[in-house]
Design an enzyme around this catalytic site. Sequence first.
Site, PDB file in Angstrom:
ATOM      1  N   GLY A 192     -30.817  -9.583 -17.546  1.00 28.52           N
ATOM      2  CA  GLY A 192     -29.508  -9.595 -16.898  1.00 28.52           C
ATOM      3  C   GLY A 192     -29.364  -8.365 -16.021  1.00 28.52           C
ATOM      4  CB  SER A 200     -25.661 -10.562 -15.450  1.00 28.02           C
ATOM      5  OG  SER A 200     -25.825  -9.623 -16.483  1.00 28.02           O
ATOM      6  CD  GLU A 255     -10.543  -9.465 -12.109  1.00 26.41           C
ATOM      7  OE1 GLU A 255     -10.818  -9.064 -13.259  1.00 26.41           O
ATOM      8  OE2 GLU A 255     -11.362 -10.053 -11.386  1.00 26.41           O
ATOM      9  CG  ASP A 291     -31.792 -12.653 -30.602  1.00 25.42           C
ATOM     10  OD1 ASP A 291     -30.970 -13.255 -31.312  1.00 25.42           O
ATOM     11  OD2 ASP A 291     -32.563 -13.224 -29.819  1.00 25.42           O
ATOM     12  CG  HIS A 342     -11.381 -14.605 -20.215  1.00 25.66           C
ATOM     13  ND1 HIS A 342     -10.427 -15.355 -19.564  1.00 25.66           N
ATOM     14  CD2 HIS A 342     -11.808 -13.685 -19.322  1.00 25.66           C
ATOM     15  CE1 HIS A 342     -10.285 -14.904 -18.329  1.00 25.66           C
ATOM     16  NE2 HIS A 342     -11.119 -13.891 -18.151  1.00 25.66           N
ATOM     17  NE  ARG A 379     -10.446 -10.118 -18.930  1.00 23.17           N
ATOM     18  CZ  ARG A 379     -11.704 -10.028 -18.531  1.00 23.17           C
ATOM     19  NH1 ARG A 379     -12.635  -9.672 -19.394  1.00 23.17           N
ATOM     20  NH2 ARG A 379     -12.036 -10.290 -17.286  1.00 23.17           N
ATOM     21  CG  HIS A 415     -15.059 -13.257 -21.575  1.00 21.89           C
ATOM     22  ND1 HIS A 415     -15.832 -14.097 -20.782  1.00 21.89           N
ATOM     23  CD2 HIS A 415     -14.760 -12.183 -20.801  1.00 21.89           C
ATOM     24  CE1 HIS A 415     -15.987 -13.542 -19.591  1.00 21.89           C
ATOM     25  NE2 HIS A 415     -15.363 -12.382 -19.574  1.00 21.89           N
ATOM     26  CD  GLU A 427     -21.265  -9.207 -23.780  1.00 25.01           C
ATOM     27  OE1 GLU A 427     -20.424  -9.785 -24.494  1.00 25.01           O
ATOM     28  OE2 GLU A 427     -21.788  -9.752 -22.779  1.00 25.01           O
ATOM     29  NE  ARG A 439     -15.656  -6.876 -20.299  1.00 24.44           N
ATOM     30  CZ  ARG A 439     -15.377  -7.674 -19.269  1.00 24.44           C
ATOM     31  NH1 ARG A 439     -14.997  -7.165 -18.106  1.00 24.44           N
ATOM     32  NH2 ARG A 439     -15.458  -8.990 -19.406  1.00 24.44           N
ATOM     33  CB  SER A 463     -18.412  -6.287 -18.021  1.00 25.14           C
ATOM     34  OG  SER A 463     -18.155  -7.261 -17.031  1.00 25.14           O
ATOM     35  CG  LEU A 464     -20.810  -7.490 -13.338  1.00 22.46           C
ATOM     36  CD1 LEU A 464     -20.330  -8.206 -12.076  1.00 22.46           C
ATOM     37  CD2 LEU A 464     -22.270  -7.839 -13.608  1.00 22.46           C
TER      38      LEU A 464
END
Length: 402
Positions: A13, A42, A123, A217, A238, A279, A340, A364, A375, A380-381
């Site tokens: 990602g 991503s 946002e 994992d 979300h 959120r 989310h 993440e 968040r 995030s990006l």
Amino acid sequence: MDMYTDVVIAGTGAGGLFSALSLPRDRKIIMITKSDLESSDSFLAQGGICVLRNEDDYDSYFEDTMRAGHYENRKESVDIMIRSSQHIIRSLIGYGVEFQKAPEGEEDGDKAELLKEYAFTREGAHSRSRILFHEDVTGKEITSKLLAQVKKLENVSIYEYTAMTDILVKDGKCAGILASGPDGEEIRIHADYTIFATGGIGGRYRHSTNFPHLTGDAIDISKKHGIRLEHLDYVQIHPTTLYSEKPGRRFLISESVRGEGAVLLDKNMNRFVNELLPRDVVTKAIKEQMEKDGTDHVWLSMKKIEKETIMKHFPHIYSHCLEEGYDVTRECIPVVPAQHYFMGGIWVDSDSRTSMDRLFAVGETSCNGVHGANRLASNSLLESLVFAERAARKIESSYAGN
């Protein structure tokens, strides 16, 4: 099978790719991914990526992030992310990422020189517009361009359908990973340094915006080896995904839709919440309204958004909803909260180092404290890229003996 490399990265990602791009070109890198190269979350990010508008924006951006995170954020990490944001955007543009340009003659002078030509959106929980975007597929635009750049690197080998199953440990230090190949064969990848970039935990939930193969994992492996974990209960729901009775991943209705004026309505088509609250607050209000109304969804109306804006800014949301039988330019759509994002994960320091020597975690799957307990939209990006680069820089300096 035994393979030997300088750095192994589990995950392809944005975090994994940017780590690879930020490492020295003379270092051999192996990257593995559990599925195909485009099945990372991503690619799914819709809204955009935050950036510091100018120095005057610092205090409000910092406060917005802290407030959304219920002040449980690690302040040092928030500062690093914000201060690094313009550098990250400059790098992305250099890699060919195309952000929406502002209409000619409408350039905003209240921006850093780097950003003057670009359009911003806003946002939930942001006090002002500071989000760069590419239609409603910003994650795909960024991640696909990063992937294209990584594919050009002669020092990087990528293996698809290869799942990490454990780590190799020598003298208490991470020495690479164990993996299962496409045909189930066991692969031992010996490496000087290892980077976990395996994404979130959405595959563990019935309703999630994540790909189902993302099941945490790296979290399980870390727990097995006593690697420090943090805030495993910090899971973000979300507020708005397209309601469907079909099984599988839920389609996200980006927060930027509400940022542009969409409103949430109850079964009687009455507005019941401020859509630009954080959120978790909006999610709680939706769940309470569903319980009160005895329904399994609420409604989202884009009536206040001009059709031209919908077609230009949200073309993929428009087309997907149309495929499901809803014309967002003419009617409301049913929405429901879904899992989310994971704010907790593998504890890392400000250079993305875990509690085990020579093991790093980014994106993440890591927890550097930027997001706190909740968040802020479109962080995030940015967070992933900032701390992926810091991991690469730390590995580079470690090779140099610094």
